[in-house]
Write a protein that holds these residues in place. Structure first.
Motif, PDB file in Angstrom:
ATOM      1  N   SER B  14      14.570  12.138  -4.586  1.00  0.00           N
ATOM      2  CA  SER B  14      13.683  13.274  -4.793  1.00  0.00           C
ATOM      3  C   SER B  14      12.236  12.823  -4.964  1.00  0.00           C
ATOM      4  N   GLU B  15      12.054  11.723  -5.700  1.00  0.00           N
ATOM      5  CA  GLU B  15      10.707  11.176  -5.904  1.00  0.00           C
ATOM      6  C   GLU B  15      10.090  10.729  -4.574  1.00  0.00           C
ATOM      7  N   ALA B  16      10.896  10.035  -3.754  1.00  0.00           N
ATOM      8  CA  ALA B  16      10.400   9.524  -2.473  1.00  0.00           C
ATOM      9  C   ALA B  16      10.031  10.676  -1.536  1.00  0.00           C
ATOM     10  N   ILE B  17      10.855  11.718  -1.519  1.00  0.00           N
ATOM     11  CA  ILE B  17      10.578  12.868  -0.660  1.00  0.00           C
ATOM     12  C   ILE B  17       9.287  13.558  -1.115  1.00  0.00           C
ATOM     13  N   TYR B  18       9.119  13.656  -2.433  1.00  0.00           N
ATOM     14  CA  TYR B  18       7.897  14.240  -2.979  1.00  0.00           C
ATOM     15  C   TYR B  18       6.668  13.466  -2.478  1.00  0.00           C
ATOM     16  N   ILE B  19       6.749  12.143  -2.515  1.00  0.00           N
ATOM     17  CA  ILE B  19       5.609  11.320  -2.106  1.00  0.00           C
ATOM     18  C   ILE B  19       5.339  11.472  -0.612  1.00  0.00           C
ATOM     19  N   GLU B 139      10.233  -6.430  -5.651  1.00  0.00           N
ATOM     20  CA  GLU B 139      10.305  -7.532  -4.701  1.00  0.00           C
ATOM     21  C   GLU B 139       9.538  -8.762  -5.158  1.00  0.00           C
ATOM     22  N   GLU B 140       8.400  -8.534  -5.809  1.00  0.00           N
ATOM     23  CA  GLU B 140       7.491  -9.642  -6.002  1.00  0.00           C
ATOM     24  C   GLU B 140       6.510  -9.249  -7.088  1.00  0.00           C
ATOM     25  N   LYS B 141       5.985 -10.231  -7.837  1.00  0.00           N
ATOM     26  CA  LYS B 141       5.178  -9.890  -9.009  1.00  0.00           C
ATOM     27  C   LYS B 141       3.881  -9.149  -8.668  1.00  0.00           C
ATOM     28  N   ALA B 142       3.269  -9.433  -7.522  1.00  0.00           N
ATOM     29  CA  ALA B 142       2.049  -8.692  -7.183  1.00  0.00           C
ATOM     30  C   ALA B 142       2.402  -7.250  -6.822  1.00  0.00           C
ATOM     31  N   ARG B 143       3.560  -7.074  -6.197  1.00  0.00           N
ATOM     32  CA  ARG B 143       3.969  -5.713  -5.830  1.00  0.00           C
ATOM     33  C   ARG B 143       4.341  -4.875  -7.048  1.00  0.00           C
ATOM     34  N   ALA B 144       4.668  -5.532  -8.175  1.00  0.00           N
ATOM     35  CA  ALA B 144       5.015  -4.803  -9.400  1.00  0.00           C
ATOM     36  C   ALA B 144       3.834  -3.978  -9.901  1.00  0.00           C
ATOM     37  N   LYS B 145       2.636  -4.284  -9.416  1.00  0.00           N
ATOM     38  CA  LYS B 145       1.432  -3.600  -9.899  1.00  0.00           C
ATOM     39  C   LYS B 145       0.974  -2.521  -8.920  1.00  0.00           C
ATOM     40  N   GLU B 146       1.721  -2.318  -7.883  1.00  0.00           N
ATOM     41  CA  GLU B 146       1.304  -1.418  -6.820  1.00  0.00           C
ATOM     42  C   GLU B 146       1.473   0.044  -7.212  1.00  0.00           C
ATOM     43  N   ARG B 147       0.566   0.896  -6.746  1.00  0.00           N
ATOM     44  CA  ARG B 147       0.654   2.338  -6.976  1.00  0.00           C
ATOM     45  C   ARG B 147       1.466   2.994  -5.853  1.00  0.00           C
ATOM     46  N   PHE B 148       1.866   4.261  -6.067  1.00  0.00           N
ATOM     47  CA  PHE B 148       2.461   5.025  -4.965  1.00  0.00           C
ATOM     48  C   PHE B 148       1.419   5.235  -3.864  1.00  0.00           C
ATOM     49  N   PHE B 149       0.233   5.683  -4.280  1.00  0.00           N
ATOM     50  CA  PHE B 149      -0.893   5.838  -3.358  1.00  0.00           C
ATOM     51  C   PHE B 149      -1.859   4.706  -3.666  1.00  0.00           C
ATOM     52  N   SER B 150      -2.012   3.795  -2.712  1.00  0.00           N
ATOM     53  CA  SER B 150      -2.779   2.599  -2.996  1.00  0.00           C
ATOM     54  C   SER B 150      -3.996   2.544  -2.085  1.00  0.00           C
ATOM     55  N   HIS B 151      -5.152   2.496  -2.701  1.00  0.00           N
ATOM     56  CA  HIS B 151      -6.412   2.590  -1.963  1.00  0.00           C
ATOM     57  C   HIS B 151      -6.760   1.269  -1.270  1.00  0.00           C
ATOM     58  N   ARG B 152      -7.281   1.358  -0.056  1.00  0.00           N
ATOM     59  CA  ARG B 152      -7.811   0.187   0.658  1.00  0.00           C
ATOM     60  C   ARG B 152      -9.249   0.486   1.062  1.00  0.00           C
TER      61      ARG B 152
END
Lengths: 418, 301
Positions: B14-19, B139-152
């Motif tokens: 449900s969370e993934a579909i929402y995103i 998956e990985e320690k840097a990815r643990a800090k990732e947001r759902f919406f991640s700005h570039r």
């Protein structure tokens, strides 16, 4: 594992490195066998390099390069573990005052908060701050872990004393469910396994509490609130007339045949069908993602809300909000921000600061209307149009909002509707 | 317990579909980054559910290193046809031919890092404002800090220390021209969750995930598949082993594990007993302590 029944529990851990927060998380992961061999090997090597005996559990939560170099947590990190009973998501947030914004972020979706107290120091300012944020964000369950019991000879008096210190100040806050556990994260007492040093403690270890606390009632199932995220119009054979309103139920239970009102227009109609993915269902409840069709053809678009006709939210243009300022750039008076609330977006401004809160003493400050990073204040917000709102304490989804600075696009504030 | 609660897989779904629906609502031209691996297949499956009965409103973008498992490409093409979706291919070979990047040299050379340029070029030339990925925080320690919406930013770079706070379900996808977002709908899933869900939904995945006989060489503790791109060292020997892959990437860096798991049930059982992380067989992550963080800052997946 009975995966068909397992629930998801999200919790946050507040505390600084000194409280043993990282050690506690490391201990939970390690004793619940959620650490992989290659992770263990890498942490053992680092522990040895630092000249430590055994494995430094705190290293399991290490993150970004700068965090490792400075030995602090800068940003919220998410960790996962599963037991035969539940899946857990930990929002590991830094405890320093300058990181209040991260604590608020981690707390916003949590079912439970773990507040760590060093048994040697008792309740300190930081404890009060964390507890305040947990109550402000209405985290349904609070677990106070009195850590480092090994350093106070596992004495019951110390535990009792801290418990009464906590209850004294927490009585000023709105907290529904709080429990206390004496632990030693370093030695593993009362984390996953029951302590053999504290026979006087009759309660369960931390993991047992996390696995068994009642969380089904954390989501409001009474007030039907459904904000439309997007409209699905397939325009392909077999579905020419299909018009599905897609969204995630914020609260309540919806059934086919229910009468609903569309806000803000006020038109009423009846639910014709509910889809959860490809499957058609007769009823749906929060937090399911669904698509609803109605018996009448009404103009509905993103941001509109379908509610039960006999139970409606307030529709207001001006309302009070507990606001937490999250940005380095202080609030600018009379400036227009973009306000996001459910799937709705409006321009809005902060009309006035009613009072600020000293988060260490809980005192209200009425002669200061400057809002800077990490400040928490009650403010009056005025939006360009009416919003469908509920008080935050009744509904976390329809009672919360964020403000976005239009010149930088950054999220600058989080608000809870009073 | 009453019947009005979701089990954890339903809640993650449900969370993934929402995103995914937020991505569709907030962006003009989003794509799904499709590698042919299980995570991007899962994201595509969830997108199908999110917009049913309509077709998925995203094109699939594949960054092709040129060093593929043939099975992956076949799988990709079948899926595209099945979905009626559009495929965009960013070719690393083309980036090399055009001089945008230089091929790495030496025995451990891979095209892994070269993908960053190809990916960012493809995002720019197709005017993509949101690239949906199958990245997971476990998956990985840097990815643990990732947001759902991640700005570039407009260089495609990620600034992990200056991320937008993400509160409740409110996702801020606002951006200026030239900037883009990455969206990670399955951030909160673990490898085990992915397998349990694939099993529950009976999602079709490439045969490479199931145990099969294959020619391999032992390198850094993983079974690297024999292919035309593999440079053998003197002491290395090609063996035939019954293996399967836990993750799928470029054929030159994806190591297999010895296994008899040839059904989804057996795979899920095997994964639950695993004592090594899944990226432990990826030589791209073994280069340094912060290999993933460094690549992600530059714009990696």
């Amino acid at each position: 594992m009975e995966i068909n029944k397992n629930q998801l529990l999200r919790f946050t851990t507040a505390g600084s490195v000194d409280d043993g927060k990282s050690t506690l998380i490391g201990r939970l992961l390690y004793d619940s066998k959620s650490i992989f061999e290659d992770q263990l090997e890498s942490v053992s090597n680092t522990s040895k390099k630092k000249g430590q005996e055994g494995v430094d559990l705190a290293l399991f939560t290490d993150g970004l390069k700068d965090e490792r170099e400075q030995g602090i947590t800068i940003d919220v990190a998410y960790r996962y573990f599963t037991t035969p009973k539940r899946k857990f998501i930990i929002a590991d947030t830094p405890g320093h005052i300058q990181y209040t914004r991260n604590m608020v972020t981690g707390a916003s979706t949590a079912n439970a908060a773990i507040i760590l107290i060093d048994a040697r120091n008792g309740v300190i300012e930081q404890t009060k701050r964390h507890t305040f944020i947990a109550s402000l964000l209405q985290i349904p369950h609070i677990i106070v872990c009195i850590n480092k019991m090994d350093l106070v000879d596992f004495k019951e008096e110390v535990y009792e004393d801290i418990m009464s210190q906590f209850e004294e100040f927490a009585s000023k806050l709105l907290i529904k469910d709080v429990r206390f556990i004496p632990i030693s994260a370093l030695l593993g007492d009362n984390v996953v396994n029951r302590s053999t040093h504290m026979d006087w403690y009759q309660g369960a270890p931390l993991l047992h509490e996390l696995e068994n606390m009642h969380i089904s009632s954390d989501i409001n199932k009474v007030d039907g609130r459904f904000a439309v995220q997007t409209v699905i119009r397939p325009q392909k054979e077999g579905f020419i007339d299909y018009r599905g309103y897609a969204g995630r139920l914020a609260s309540g239970i919806y059934r086919v045949g229910d009468e609903v009102s569309v806000l803000p227009s006020g038109f009423t109609s009846t639910i014709k069908s509910i889809n959860a993915g490809e499957e058609e269902v007769q009823e749906a409840f929060a937090p399911m993602s669904i698509a609803i069709t109605l018996t009448d053809d009404i103009d509905i678009s993103r941001g509109d809300m379908l509610v039960k006709t006999n139970n409606q939210p307030e529709t207001e243009q001006e309302f009070d909000v507990m606001l937490c300022w999250l940005n380095n750039e202080p609030a600018k008076p009379r400036t227009k921000y973009t306000l996001m609330h459910t799937a709705n977006e409006q321009r809005a401004m902060i009309k006035k600061v009613v009072y600020k809160i000293d988060i260490n003493t809980y005192d209200r400050i009425t002669d200061d209307d400057h809002l800077a990073m990490n400040d928490i204040a009650r403010v009056r917000v005025r939006a360009s149009r009416r919003l469908m709102i509920d008080p935050y304490r009744e509904n976390r989804n329809t009672g919360s909002l964020i403000l976005i600075d239009e010149s930088t696009n950054e999220t600058v504030a989080a608000g809870m509707i009073v | 317990m009453n019947k009005y609660y979701l089990n954890y897989l339903d809640e993650l779904e449900s969370e993934a579909i929402y995103i995914l629906r937020e991505v569709h609502a907030q962006f003009q031209n989003p794509v799904i980054l499709f590698s042919g691996g299980k995570d991007s297949i899962l994201v595509t499956h969830l997108a199908k559910k999110a917009f049913y009965p309509a077709n998925i409103p995203f094109a699939l973008m594949h960054v092709d290193t040129g060093h593929n498992f043939p099975e992956t490409i076949q799988f990709r093409d079948d899926l595209i046809e099945n979905l009626g979706a559009r495929l965009i291919v960013g070719s690393v070979q083309e980036s090399i031919d055009q001089g945008r990047v230089q091929e790495e040299k030496g025995k451990n050379a891979t095209r892994n890092a070269l993908q960053i340029t190809t990916l960012l070029d493809a995002i720019e030339s197709n005017k993509v404002d949101c690239a949906i990925g199958g990245g997971r925080r476990d998956e990985e320690k840097a990815r643990a800090k990732e947001r759902f919406f991640s700005h570039r930013d407009d260089f495609g770079q990620w600034d992990p220390k200056n991320q937008r706070p993400e509160l409740w379900n409110l996702l801020n996808g606002k951006h200026f021209e030239g900037e883009h977002f990455r969206a990670f709908p399955i951030s909160n899933w673990t490898e085990m969750d992915v397998w349990n869900y694939i099993k529950r939904e009976n999602i079709e995945i490439p045969s490479l995930y199931f145990a099969h006989e294959r020619e391999v060489v032992l390198r850094n503790g993983s079974w690297i598949p024999n292919s035309e791109y593999l440079q053998l060292e003197d002491h290395e020997e090609i063996l035939t082993k019954k293996i399967r892959f836990r993750t799928l990437g470029d054929i030159t860096i994806t190591g297999g594990i010895e296994s008899d798991a040839d059904t989804l049930e057996k795979i899920a059982l095997e994964v639950s007993a695993m004592r090594q992380t899944e990226r432990g067989n990826r030589t791209d992550d073994k280069r340094s302590e912060t290999a993933m963080e460094d690549r992600k800052r530059e714009g990696y997946f």
